[in-house]
Design an enzyme around this catalytic site. Structure first.
Site, short mmCIF file in Angstrom:
data_model
loop_
_atom_site.label_atom_id
_atom_site.label_comp_id
_atom_site.label_asym_id
_atom_site.label_seq_id
_atom_site.Cartn_x
_atom_site.Cartn_y
_atom_site.Cartn_z
N LYS A 1 0.82 -1.22 0.00
CA LYS A 1 0.00 0.00 0.00
C LYS A 1 0.85 1.26 0.00
O LYS A 1 0.61 2.19 -0.80
CB LYS A 1 -0.94 0.02 1.21
CG LYS A 1 -1.91 -1.15 1.25
CD LYS A 1 -2.79 -1.12 2.49
CE LYS A 1 -2.01 -1.18 3.79
NZ LYS A 1 -1.23 -2.42 3.96
N SER B 1 -6.94 -0.72 7.15
CA SER B 1 -8.41 -0.60 7.23
C SER B 1 -9.08 -1.96 7.05
O SER B 1 -9.71 -2.22 6.02
CB SER B 1 -8.94 0.42 6.22
OG SER B 1 -8.39 0.30 4.95
#
Length: 197
Positions: free
Chosen positions: A34, A101
């Site tokens: 990410k 998340s």
């Protein structure tokens, strides 16, 4: 007298319209790429956009200090990131969030609030197999988590809920960074959020 360079370069005074703000939301397990992808995308957007990266580790240091890794604390962390992202996007910033998340409900809440505010929200799932994540984990965190030494470790002792219909899925254990970035940029072009080539 010549005009100051800073004034001459101001897009507002030149009559140029600033690009629209949006939220590019990376989700994926620890080590899935990410942060690497968010920085690579930022490099591609800079110059044409104002860009801010909200990296999960930095947010926990400066915005969510004191929050732990229980589900309520993780959800609160995501709410805070989502709020900051919406504020920035409202001011025409391309916001890139790079946080695990792990919970679908939290991500859906962030998406809903962004959509309600008229802010485009593009979810990018950085997907990699657990075997690949263990192999590339230089800190050995996955091995410790698998051995029961780290509690609340996402994907091992805590759940990770993959998105059901992300706008983009990048397979970071089989694609190059360049291939993944190009597919993300293509999704932004398709939605009119960045200029066509």
């Amino acid at each position: 007298m010549s005009q100051p360079a800073s004034a001459a370069a101001c897009p507002a005074e030149a009559g140029a319209e600033q690009p629209r703000g949006f939220i590019l939301w990376f989700t994926g397990m620890s080590g899935a790429g990410k942060s690497t992808l968010s920085l690579a995308v930022r490099r591609q957007l800079e110059g044409a956009h104002s860009v801010e990266v909200l990296d999960g580790d930095e947010v926990r240091t400066f915005l969510s200090r004191g929050l732990g890794f229980t589900r309520p604390d993780r959800e609160e962390n995501i709410r805070r990131i989502g709020y900051v992202a919406r504020v920035l996007a409202r001011h025409r910033v391309a916001v890139i969030s790079a946080a695990i998340s792990p919970y679908r409900d939290s991500r859906d809440e962030v998406r809903r609030l962004a959509t309600d505010a008229g802010t485009p929200f593009i979810e990018v799932y950085a997907k990699a197999s657990l075997e690949a994540l263990v192999h590339r984990d230089v800190k050995g965190l996955y091995k410790k988590a698998l051995a029961g030494e780290i509690p609340h470790f996402t994907g091992v002792s805590d759940p990770y809920e993959p998105p059901e219909s992300p706008e983009v899925t990048v397979y970071t254990d089989s694609e190059t960074v360049e291939q993944s970035v190009e597919r993300i940029l293509a999704a932004l072009r398709q939605r009119g959020l960045i200029a066509q080539r």
